[in-house]
Design an enzyme around this catalytic site. Structure first.
Site, PDB file in Angstrom:
ATOM      1  N   ARG A 222       0.836  -1.205   0.000  1.00  0.00           N
ATOM      2  CA  ARG A 222       0.000   0.000   0.000  1.00  0.00           C
ATOM      3  C   ARG A 222       0.876   1.263   0.000  1.00  0.00           C
ATOM      4  NH1 ARG A 222      -4.037  -3.293   3.083  1.00  0.00           N
ATOM      5  NH2 ARG A 222      -2.891  -3.058   5.038  1.00  0.00           N
ATOM      6  N   SER A 261     -17.665  -6.424  -4.307  1.00  0.00           N
ATOM      7  CA  SER A 261     -19.039  -6.937  -4.370  1.00  0.00           C
ATOM      8  C   SER A 261     -19.735  -6.932  -3.022  1.00  0.00           C
ATOM      9  CB  SER A 261     -19.040  -8.360  -4.936  1.00  0.00           C
ATOM     10  OG  SER A 261     -18.276  -9.222  -4.101  1.00  0.00           O
ATOM     11  N   ASP A 308      -6.082  -7.189  -6.751  1.00  0.00           N
ATOM     12  CA  ASP A 308      -5.769  -7.964  -5.535  1.00  0.00           C
ATOM     13  C   ASP A 308      -6.943  -8.877  -5.191  1.00  0.00           C
ATOM     14  OD1 ASP A 308      -4.508  -8.856  -3.238  1.00  0.00           O
ATOM     15  OD2 ASP A 308      -5.199  -7.168  -2.018  1.00  0.00           O
ATOM     16  N   CYS A 348      -2.680 -14.280  -3.472  1.00  0.00           N
ATOM     17  CA  CYS A 348      -2.494 -14.723  -2.086  1.00  0.00           C
ATOM     18  C   CYS A 348      -2.758 -16.220  -1.949  1.00  0.00           C
ATOM     19  CB  CYS A 348      -3.400 -13.928  -1.137  1.00  0.00           C
ATOM     20  SG  CYS A 348      -5.170 -14.116  -1.458  1.00  0.00           S
TER      21      CYS A 348
END
Length: 404
Positions: A222, A261, A308, A348
Protein backbone atom coordinates in the site's frame (compact mmCIF):
# COMPACT_ATOMS: atom_id res chain seq x y z
CA UNK A 1 1.92 -38.32 26.40
CA UNK A 2 1.41 -40.35 23.23
CA UNK A 3 4.42 -41.17 21.08
CA UNK A 4 4.73 -41.25 17.31
CA UNK A 5 7.46 -43.25 15.58
CA UNK A 6 8.44 -42.51 12.01
CA UNK A 7 9.34 -44.93 9.27
CA UNK A 8 13.01 -45.51 8.60
CA UNK A 9 14.42 -42.75 6.43
CA UNK A 10 11.37 -40.51 6.84
CA UNK A 11 12.86 -38.20 9.45
CA UNK A 12 15.00 -36.03 7.15
CA UNK A 13 12.56 -33.13 7.01
CA UNK A 14 12.27 -32.94 10.80
CA UNK A 15 16.04 -32.98 11.13
CA UNK A 16 15.98 -29.94 8.82
CA UNK A 17 13.44 -28.36 11.18
CA UNK A 18 10.46 -28.48 8.85
CA UNK A 19 7.44 -28.14 11.19
CA UNK A 20 5.13 -30.74 9.65
CA UNK A 21 4.93 -34.52 10.03
CA UNK A 22 2.90 -36.14 7.27
CA UNK A 23 0.72 -39.15 8.02
CA UNK A 24 2.52 -41.24 5.40
CA UNK A 25 5.79 -40.94 7.34
CA UNK A 26 4.37 -42.56 10.49
CA UNK A 27 5.07 -46.20 11.26
CA UNK A 28 3.53 -46.47 14.74
CA UNK A 29 1.44 -44.47 17.20
CA UNK A 30 1.86 -45.48 20.83
CA UNK A 31 -1.16 -44.37 22.82
CA UNK A 32 -4.50 -42.99 21.65
CA UNK A 33 -4.03 -39.27 21.06
CA UNK A 34 -7.11 -37.13 20.53
CA UNK A 35 -7.03 -34.42 17.91
CA UNK A 36 -5.17 -31.46 19.35
CA UNK A 37 -3.18 -33.45 21.93
CA UNK A 38 0.54 -32.79 22.29
CA UNK A 39 2.56 -35.78 21.10
CA UNK A 40 6.27 -36.60 20.99
CA UNK A 41 7.81 -37.68 17.68
CA UNK A 42 10.68 -40.17 17.43
CA UNK A 43 12.81 -41.60 14.67
CA UNK A 44 12.59 -45.27 13.76
CA UNK A 45 15.49 -46.02 16.12
CA UNK A 46 13.85 -44.21 19.05
CA UNK A 47 15.65 -40.84 18.94
CA UNK A 48 13.52 -37.90 20.09
CA UNK A 49 12.90 -35.41 17.26
CA UNK A 50 10.10 -33.01 18.16
CA UNK A 51 6.81 -32.35 19.96
CA UNK A 52 3.65 -30.92 18.49
CA UNK A 53 -0.10 -30.96 18.06
CA UNK A 54 -1.57 -34.18 16.72
CA UNK A 55 -4.29 -33.93 14.09
CA UNK A 56 -6.20 -36.19 11.74
CA UNK A 57 -5.33 -35.58 8.12
CA UNK A 58 -2.40 -35.53 5.73
CA UNK A 59 -0.45 -33.32 8.15
CA UNK A 60 -0.48 -35.50 11.26
CA UNK A 61 1.68 -33.35 13.56
CA UNK A 62 2.31 -29.61 13.58
CA UNK A 63 5.58 -29.15 15.44
CA UNK A 64 5.72 -26.73 18.36
CA UNK A 65 9.21 -27.53 19.61
CA UNK A 66 12.31 -29.42 18.58
CA UNK A 67 13.87 -29.34 22.02
CA UNK A 68 11.42 -28.14 24.70
CA UNK A 69 8.18 -29.14 26.36
CA UNK A 70 5.05 -27.48 24.92
CA UNK A 71 3.23 -28.44 28.10
CA UNK A 72 5.51 -26.27 30.22
CA UNK A 73 3.45 -23.43 31.73
CA UNK A 74 5.90 -20.87 30.31
CA UNK A 75 5.85 -22.24 26.76
CA UNK A 76 3.19 -19.85 25.45
CA UNK A 77 4.63 -16.83 27.23
CA UNK A 78 8.09 -17.54 25.82
CA UNK A 79 6.81 -18.15 22.28
CA UNK A 80 4.60 -15.05 22.15
CA UNK A 81 7.31 -12.92 23.79
CA UNK A 82 9.71 -14.03 21.06
CA UNK A 83 7.21 -13.05 18.37
CA UNK A 84 6.68 -9.67 20.04
CA UNK A 85 10.43 -9.00 20.13
CA UNK A 86 10.63 -9.61 16.39
CA UNK A 87 7.90 -7.00 15.76
CA UNK A 88 9.75 -4.54 17.98
CA UNK A 89 12.97 -5.20 16.09
CA UNK A 90 11.15 -4.64 12.79
CA UNK A 91 9.95 -1.25 14.02
CA UNK A 92 6.27 -2.20 14.07
CA UNK A 93 5.62 -2.67 17.78
CA UNK A 94 6.56 -0.18 20.44
CA UNK A 95 8.80 -1.15 23.32
CA UNK A 96 6.85 -1.24 26.60
CA UNK A 97 8.44 2.00 27.84
CA UNK A 98 7.45 3.97 24.73
CA UNK A 99 4.14 5.78 24.55
CA UNK A 100 3.68 5.95 20.80
CA UNK A 101 4.23 3.69 17.81
CA UNK A 102 7.63 4.34 16.21
CA UNK A 103 6.24 4.45 12.65
CA UNK A 104 2.70 5.79 12.90
CA UNK A 105 1.41 2.22 13.03
CA UNK A 106 -0.44 0.51 15.87
CA UNK A 107 -1.65 -2.61 14.08
CA UNK A 108 0.42 -5.58 12.99
CA UNK A 109 0.49 -9.38 12.86
CA UNK A 110 1.89 -10.64 16.13
CA UNK A 111 1.92 -14.37 15.36
CA UNK A 112 2.16 -15.77 11.84
CA UNK A 113 1.84 -19.53 12.26
CA UNK A 114 4.92 -21.46 11.24
CA UNK A 115 6.81 -18.22 10.72
CA UNK A 116 6.78 -17.75 14.50
CA UNK A 117 7.08 -21.40 15.45
CA UNK A 118 3.37 -21.72 16.26
CA UNK A 119 1.80 -23.66 13.37
CA UNK A 120 -1.94 -23.19 13.11
CA UNK A 121 -2.09 -19.89 15.02
CA UNK A 122 -2.69 -16.37 13.73
CA UNK A 123 -2.82 -13.34 16.05
CA UNK A 124 -3.34 -9.81 14.73
CA UNK A 125 -2.91 -6.78 17.00
CA UNK A 126 -5.16 -3.72 16.65
CA UNK A 127 -4.23 -0.92 19.06
CA UNK A 128 -4.44 -3.06 22.17
CA UNK A 129 -6.88 -5.71 20.90
CA UNK A 130 -5.50 -9.11 19.89
CA UNK A 131 -7.64 -11.10 17.44
CA UNK A 132 -6.69 -14.75 17.17
CA UNK A 133 -7.63 -17.44 14.68
CA UNK A 134 -6.86 -21.09 15.32
CA UNK A 135 -6.38 -23.18 12.19
CA UNK A 136 -5.92 -26.43 14.10
CA UNK A 137 -7.70 -28.25 16.90
CA UNK A 138 -4.55 -28.04 19.03
CA UNK A 139 -4.39 -24.26 18.83
CA UNK A 140 -8.11 -23.95 19.46
CA UNK A 141 -7.84 -26.12 22.57
CA UNK A 142 -4.92 -23.94 23.73
CA UNK A 143 -6.76 -20.63 23.32
CA UNK A 144 -7.05 -19.95 27.07
CA UNK A 145 -3.32 -20.42 27.62
CA UNK A 146 -2.68 -18.18 24.62
CA UNK A 147 -4.93 -15.48 26.05
CA UNK A 148 -3.20 -15.70 29.42
CA UNK A 149 0.20 -15.40 27.72
CA UNK A 150 -0.92 -12.30 25.80
CA UNK A 151 -1.95 -10.67 29.07
CA UNK A 152 1.51 -11.35 30.50
CA UNK A 153 3.32 -10.04 27.42
CA UNK A 154 1.29 -6.83 26.98
CA UNK A 155 0.31 -6.19 30.60
CA UNK A 156 -2.06 -3.26 31.13
CA UNK A 157 -1.70 -2.27 27.49
CA UNK A 158 -3.86 -5.21 26.42
CA UNK A 159 -7.50 -4.17 26.03
CA UNK A 160 -9.01 -7.44 24.81
CA UNK A 161 -8.39 -10.85 23.26
CA UNK A 162 -10.99 -11.92 20.70
CA UNK A 163 -11.17 -15.49 19.39
CA UNK A 164 -12.39 -15.66 15.79
CA UNK A 165 -11.75 -19.33 15.06
CA UNK A 166 -15.22 -20.51 14.06
CA UNK A 167 -14.38 -20.20 10.36
CA UNK A 168 -10.83 -21.53 10.54
CA UNK A 169 -10.56 -24.27 13.19
CA UNK A 170 -11.46 -27.72 11.87
CA UNK A 171 -14.91 -28.82 12.97
CA UNK A 172 -14.62 -31.68 15.40
CA UNK A 173 -16.99 -33.04 18.00
CA UNK A 174 -16.36 -31.35 21.31
CA UNK A 175 -15.00 -28.08 19.89
CA UNK A 176 -17.23 -25.17 20.85
CA UNK A 177 -16.59 -23.09 17.74
CA UNK A 178 -18.25 -19.86 18.84
CA UNK A 179 -16.44 -16.58 18.37
CA UNK A 180 -16.11 -14.29 21.36
CA UNK A 181 -13.87 -12.58 23.88
CA UNK A 182 -11.39 -14.62 25.87
CA UNK A 183 -10.37 -11.52 27.80
CA UNK A 184 -11.70 -7.98 27.97
CA UNK A 185 -10.43 -5.23 30.24
CA UNK A 186 -13.15 -3.86 32.51
CA UNK A 187 -12.99 -0.39 30.94
CA UNK A 188 -13.11 -1.64 27.32
CA UNK A 189 -16.33 -2.28 25.42
CA UNK A 190 -15.39 -1.55 21.79
CA UNK A 191 -16.35 -3.65 18.78
CA UNK A 192 -14.90 -1.42 16.05
CA UNK A 193 -11.53 0.27 16.54
CA UNK A 194 -9.77 3.00 14.58
CA UNK A 195 -6.14 2.03 13.95
CA UNK A 196 -3.15 3.75 12.39
CA UNK A 197 -1.10 2.30 9.57
CA UNK A 198 1.77 4.49 8.39
CA UNK A 199 -0.18 7.45 9.73
CA UNK A 200 -3.40 6.57 7.85
CA UNK A 201 -6.59 5.78 9.76
CA UNK A 202 -8.65 2.63 9.26
CA UNK A 203 -11.72 1.26 11.00
CA UNK A 204 -11.46 -2.43 11.87
CA UNK A 205 -14.42 -4.65 12.73
CA UNK A 206 -12.99 -7.99 13.80
CA UNK A 207 -16.32 -9.63 14.63
CA UNK A 208 -17.98 -9.00 11.24
CA UNK A 209 -15.09 -8.34 8.85
CA UNK A 210 -13.15 -10.83 6.75
CA UNK A 211 -10.23 -12.67 8.36
CA UNK A 212 -9.40 -10.71 11.54
CA UNK A 213 -10.94 -7.50 10.17
CA UNK A 214 -8.16 -6.01 8.03
CA UNK A 215 -5.56 -7.26 5.55
CA UNK A 216 -2.35 -6.35 7.31
CA UNK A 217 -0.20 -8.22 4.81
CA UNK A 218 -0.44 -5.45 2.19
CA UNK A 219 1.00 -2.67 4.39
CA UNK A 220 4.26 -2.26 2.48
CA UNK A 221 2.59 -2.62 -0.91
CA UNK A 222 0.00 0.00 0.00
CA UNK A 223 2.86 2.38 0.81
CA UNK A 224 4.32 1.66 -2.62
CA UNK A 225 0.99 2.55 -4.25
CA UNK A 226 1.08 5.87 -2.40
CA UNK A 227 4.52 6.54 -3.91
CA UNK A 228 3.28 5.98 -7.48
CA UNK A 229 -0.21 7.49 -7.23
CA UNK A 230 0.40 11.21 -7.78
CA UNK A 231 -1.50 12.50 -10.78
CA UNK A 232 -2.92 9.05 -11.57
CA UNK A 233 -6.45 7.80 -12.24
CA UNK A 234 -6.68 4.77 -9.96
CA UNK A 235 -8.83 1.64 -10.09
CA UNK A 236 -8.77 -0.51 -6.94
CA UNK A 237 -10.35 -3.89 -7.70
CA UNK A 238 -11.41 -6.26 -4.89
CA UNK A 239 -10.83 -3.28 -2.60
CA UNK A 240 -12.35 -4.74 0.62
CA UNK A 241 -12.31 -1.80 3.10
CA UNK A 242 -10.24 0.45 0.86
CA UNK A 243 -6.67 0.11 2.09
CA UNK A 244 -5.05 0.77 -1.28
CA UNK A 245 -7.60 3.51 -2.00
CA UNK A 246 -6.68 5.51 1.12
CA UNK A 247 -2.98 5.36 0.27
CA UNK A 248 -3.63 6.35 -3.36
CA UNK A 249 -5.68 9.36 -2.28
CA UNK A 250 -2.97 10.33 0.21
CA UNK A 251 -0.40 10.06 -2.56
CA UNK A 252 -2.19 12.63 -4.71
CA UNK A 253 -4.24 10.50 -7.11
CA UNK A 254 -6.50 12.52 -9.41
CA UNK A 255 -9.31 10.02 -8.88
CA UNK A 256 -9.84 6.65 -7.20
CA UNK A 257 -12.58 4.15 -8.03
CA UNK A 258 -12.97 1.43 -5.38
CA UNK A 259 -14.76 -1.77 -6.42
CA UNK A 260 -15.97 -4.69 -4.31
CA UNK A 261 -19.04 -6.94 -4.37
CA UNK A 262 -19.56 -6.72 -0.59
CA UNK A 263 -21.96 -3.98 0.52
CA UNK A 264 -20.55 -4.14 4.07
CA UNK A 265 -17.02 -3.69 2.77
CA UNK A 266 -18.01 -0.76 0.58
CA UNK A 267 -19.76 0.92 3.50
CA UNK A 268 -16.51 0.64 5.44
CA UNK A 269 -14.58 2.07 2.47
CA UNK A 270 -16.75 5.18 2.58
CA UNK A 271 -16.22 5.50 6.34
CA UNK A 272 -12.46 5.13 5.95
CA UNK A 273 -12.33 7.76 3.20
CA UNK A 274 -14.34 10.16 5.35
CA UNK A 275 -12.15 9.40 8.37
CA UNK A 276 -9.03 10.43 6.47
CA UNK A 277 -10.22 13.04 3.98
CA UNK A 278 -13.75 14.13 4.93
CA UNK A 279 -15.92 14.77 1.88
CA UNK A 280 -13.64 13.60 -0.94
CA UNK A 281 -14.88 14.17 -4.52
CA UNK A 282 -11.82 12.33 -5.87
CA UNK A 283 -13.20 9.00 -4.59
CA UNK A 284 -16.09 6.89 -5.91
CA UNK A 285 -17.34 3.58 -4.49
CA UNK A 286 -18.79 0.87 -6.71
CA UNK A 287 -20.56 -2.09 -5.08
CA UNK A 288 -20.48 -4.65 -7.87
CA UNK A 289 -18.52 -7.58 -9.25
CA UNK A 290 -14.94 -6.44 -9.79
CA UNK A 291 -14.35 -8.54 -12.91
CA UNK A 292 -17.58 -7.28 -14.51
CA UNK A 293 -16.64 -3.69 -13.67
CA UNK A 294 -13.23 -4.12 -15.29
CA UNK A 295 -14.65 -5.70 -18.43
CA UNK A 296 -17.21 -2.91 -18.83
CA UNK A 297 -14.79 -0.06 -18.12
CA UNK A 298 -13.56 2.18 -20.92
CA UNK A 299 -10.14 1.38 -22.34
CA UNK A 300 -7.53 3.89 -21.21
CA UNK A 301 -9.68 5.27 -18.38
CA UNK A 302 -7.18 4.23 -15.66
CA UNK A 303 -3.41 4.55 -15.47
CA UNK A 304 -2.86 2.87 -12.08
CA UNK A 305 -4.69 -0.38 -11.39
CA UNK A 306 -4.62 -2.57 -8.26
CA UNK A 307 -5.62 -6.18 -8.91
CA UNK A 308 -5.77 -7.96 -5.54
CA UNK A 309 -8.32 -10.80 -5.78
CA UNK A 310 -9.14 -13.34 -3.07
CA UNK A 311 -7.34 -16.68 -3.25
CA UNK A 312 -8.34 -18.45 -6.46
CA UNK A 313 -6.74 -21.71 -5.29
CA UNK A 314 -7.04 -22.96 -1.72
CA UNK A 315 -5.79 -26.45 -2.60
CA UNK A 316 -3.84 -28.07 -5.42
CA UNK A 317 -6.92 -29.71 -6.91
CA UNK A 318 -8.00 -26.40 -8.44
CA UNK A 319 -4.53 -25.10 -9.30
CA UNK A 320 -4.93 -25.21 -13.09
CA UNK A 321 -8.28 -23.40 -12.96
CA UNK A 322 -6.78 -20.78 -10.65
CA UNK A 323 -3.85 -20.09 -12.96
CA UNK A 324 -6.24 -19.65 -15.88
CA UNK A 325 -8.30 -17.24 -13.76
CA UNK A 326 -5.19 -15.18 -12.90
CA UNK A 327 -4.27 -15.11 -16.57
CA UNK A 328 -7.72 -13.92 -17.71
CA UNK A 329 -7.96 -11.27 -14.99
CA UNK A 330 -4.51 -9.84 -15.68
CA UNK A 331 -5.06 -9.89 -19.44
CA UNK A 332 -8.20 -7.82 -18.93
CA UNK A 333 -6.35 -5.34 -16.70
CA UNK A 334 -3.42 -5.00 -19.11
CA UNK A 335 -5.67 -4.55 -22.12
CA UNK A 336 -7.74 -1.86 -20.37
CA UNK A 337 -4.81 0.13 -18.96
CA UNK A 338 -3.90 3.46 -20.49
CA UNK A 339 -0.44 3.79 -22.12
CA UNK A 340 2.13 4.47 -19.41
CA UNK A 341 0.14 2.70 -16.70
CA UNK A 342 1.22 0.98 -13.49
CA UNK A 343 -0.47 -2.28 -12.51
CA UNK A 344 -0.06 -3.76 -9.02
CA UNK A 345 -1.17 -7.37 -9.35
CA UNK A 346 -1.22 -10.00 -6.60
CA UNK A 347 -1.93 -13.59 -5.68
CA UNK A 348 -2.49 -14.72 -2.09
CA UNK A 349 -3.01 -18.39 -3.06
CA UNK A 350 -0.43 -20.40 -1.14
CA UNK A 351 -0.35 -23.23 -3.70
CA UNK A 352 0.49 -20.74 -6.48
CA UNK A 353 4.20 -20.05 -6.17
CA UNK A 354 6.06 -17.00 -7.49
CA UNK A 355 7.14 -18.69 -10.69
CA UNK A 356 3.62 -19.93 -11.48
CA UNK A 357 2.13 -16.51 -10.87
CA UNK A 358 4.76 -14.72 -12.96
CA UNK A 359 4.14 -17.18 -15.81
CA UNK A 360 0.39 -16.55 -15.63
CA UNK A 361 0.97 -12.78 -15.82
CA UNK A 362 3.49 -13.27 -18.64
CA UNK A 363 0.89 -15.27 -20.59
CA UNK A 364 -1.67 -12.56 -19.89
CA UNK A 365 0.63 -9.84 -21.19
CA UNK A 366 1.55 -11.86 -24.30
CA UNK A 367 -2.12 -12.37 -25.15
CA UNK A 368 -2.67 -8.60 -25.26
CA UNK A 369 0.31 -7.89 -27.52
CA UNK A 370 1.30 -4.89 -25.39
CA UNK A 371 4.80 -4.08 -24.18
CA UNK A 372 4.98 -4.74 -20.43
CA UNK A 373 7.86 -4.35 -17.98
CA UNK A 374 8.26 -5.74 -14.46
CA UNK A 375 9.39 -2.86 -12.22
CA UNK A 376 9.27 -4.69 -8.90
CA UNK A 377 8.45 -8.02 -7.28
CA UNK A 378 6.23 -7.68 -4.24
CA UNK A 379 5.97 -9.78 -1.09
CA UNK A 380 4.43 -9.98 2.38
CA UNK A 381 5.82 -7.67 5.10
CA UNK A 382 8.13 -8.42 8.03
CA UNK A 383 5.34 -9.24 10.50
CA UNK A 384 4.21 -12.03 8.14
CA UNK A 385 7.61 -13.64 8.55
CA UNK A 386 8.58 -16.87 6.79
CA UNK A 387 10.34 -19.67 8.66
CA UNK A 388 13.39 -20.39 6.52
CA UNK A 389 12.76 -24.12 7.07
CA UNK A 390 9.12 -23.73 5.91
CA UNK A 391 9.14 -21.95 2.54
CA UNK A 392 5.44 -22.75 2.12
CA UNK A 393 4.78 -19.80 4.42
CA UNK A 394 5.61 -17.34 1.63
CA UNK A 395 2.06 -17.07 0.31
CA UNK A 396 1.72 -13.45 -0.91
CA UNK A 397 3.36 -12.58 -4.17
CA UNK A 398 2.90 -9.66 -6.51
CA UNK A 399 4.29 -7.77 -9.48
CA UNK A 400 4.48 -4.08 -10.24
CA UNK A 401 4.02 -3.77 -14.00
CA UNK A 402 4.56 -0.85 -16.37
CA UNK A 403 2.37 -1.03 -19.46
CA UNK A 404 3.32 1.02 -22.53
Amino acid sequence: MSKIYLKKGRDESLRRFHPWVFSGAISQIVGSPAEGDVVDVFSADGQYLASGHYQIGSIAVRVLSFCGDPKDPMFWVDAISAAYRVRCAAGLAEAPAEAESPCGTNCYRLVHGEGDGLPGLIIDYYDGVCVMQAHSAGMFRSRRQISDALQKVYGEGLKAVYDKSSGTAPFKAGLDLVDGYLYRRADYDGEVVSVLENGHKFLVNWSEGQKTGFFLDQRDNRALVEKYARGRRVLNLFCYTGGFSIYALAGGALSVDSVDSSAKAMAMVDRNVALNFGDCPRHTSHCCDAIDFLSESEEGRYDLLIVDPPAFAKHRGVLKNALRAYQRLNAAAISKAAPGSFIFTFSCSQVVDKEMFALAVFSAAASTGRRVRILDRLNQPADHSVNIYHPEGEYLKGLLLYVE
